[in-house]
Design an enzyme around this catalytic site. Sequence first.
Site, PDB file in Angstrom:
ATOM      1  CB  ALA A 179      -0.856  -0.088   1.231  1.00  0.00           C
ATOM      2  CD  GLU A 180       0.439   4.421  -4.518  1.00  0.00           C
ATOM      3  OE1 GLU A 180       0.077   5.648  -4.189  1.00  0.00           O
ATOM      4  OE2 GLU A 180       0.317   4.268  -5.589  1.00  0.00           O
ATOM      5  CG  ASN A 181      -1.494   3.790   3.169  1.00  0.00           C
ATOM      6  OD1 ASN A 181      -1.550   2.731   2.316  1.00  0.00           O
ATOM      7  ND2 ASN A 181      -2.249   3.555   4.313  1.00  0.00           N
ATOM      8  N   GLY A 182       2.003   2.985   3.021  1.00  0.00           N
ATOM      9  CA  GLY A 182       3.028   2.579   4.159  1.00  0.00           C
ATOM     10  C   GLY A 182       2.568   1.038   4.597  1.00  0.00           C
ATOM     11  CB  SER A 221       5.444   3.575   0.501  1.00  0.00           C
ATOM     12  OG  SER A 221       4.607   3.146  -0.709  1.00  0.00           O
TER      13      SER A 221
END
Length: 244
Positions: A179-182, A221
Amino acid sequence: TIYSDGGIPIKYKDDGSGDVEIESPPRIVQEFNGHSYVMEEAYYADVALVKAKKADTRGNLIFHGTARNANPDAAMSGKICIVEAEEIVEAGDLDPDEVHLSGVYVDRVIHAADNEKRIERLKETSDDASEQVITGGRARIMRRAAKEFKDGMYVNLGIGMPTLASNYIPEGVKIELQAENGMMGIGPYPRKGQADPDWINAGKETITYVEGASAFSSSDSFNMIRGGHLDLTMLGALQCSANG
């Protein structure tokens, strides 16, 4: 390009002539490793507002789950950093190995007495198989997309149908979802009543994590993505031309 050369209309004249009064200036272009890059001036934040799970009186911070997100990056970029922490402890109560962000970046710490966390997109796993059935063109697209998954891949899935493509992973194939948010190691949606607002994907949907998962900041990320450490990124779009 017109962006690097300048000349993009910013403001037209008020006389109705359609003539441009203000246009974008040209940008500096630099070449690195055979690729041209358009340089942009950075914006500087006067104040950074950050939310943390726990802080000590020295300003050292601990975040929880994917709520770390862009908080460390925001704290580093602000001339003044103000932190709202759910819990504040004395200096020395936090193990140095637990600290996600050093207090050197923090100017003020405020105790958050009210910590209502609203879940924007509650997604839950249902025991009713009929609720999870997707038919028609969407299902066909997702099944086809899932054929791109190969065993052992690290995969970033975009918002929308790409996220749902993980439901059609071919038998015998195991992938790690990022997930790009971490988050690396996204699991299925939580069961009813078990959703945690601090564990969400980039689409703000509630998630769980699998064994061996890890949480990190948004900048980490994108380091994975831009550094070529992911094998596949799958994006969703409203329309796409024949040549992509």
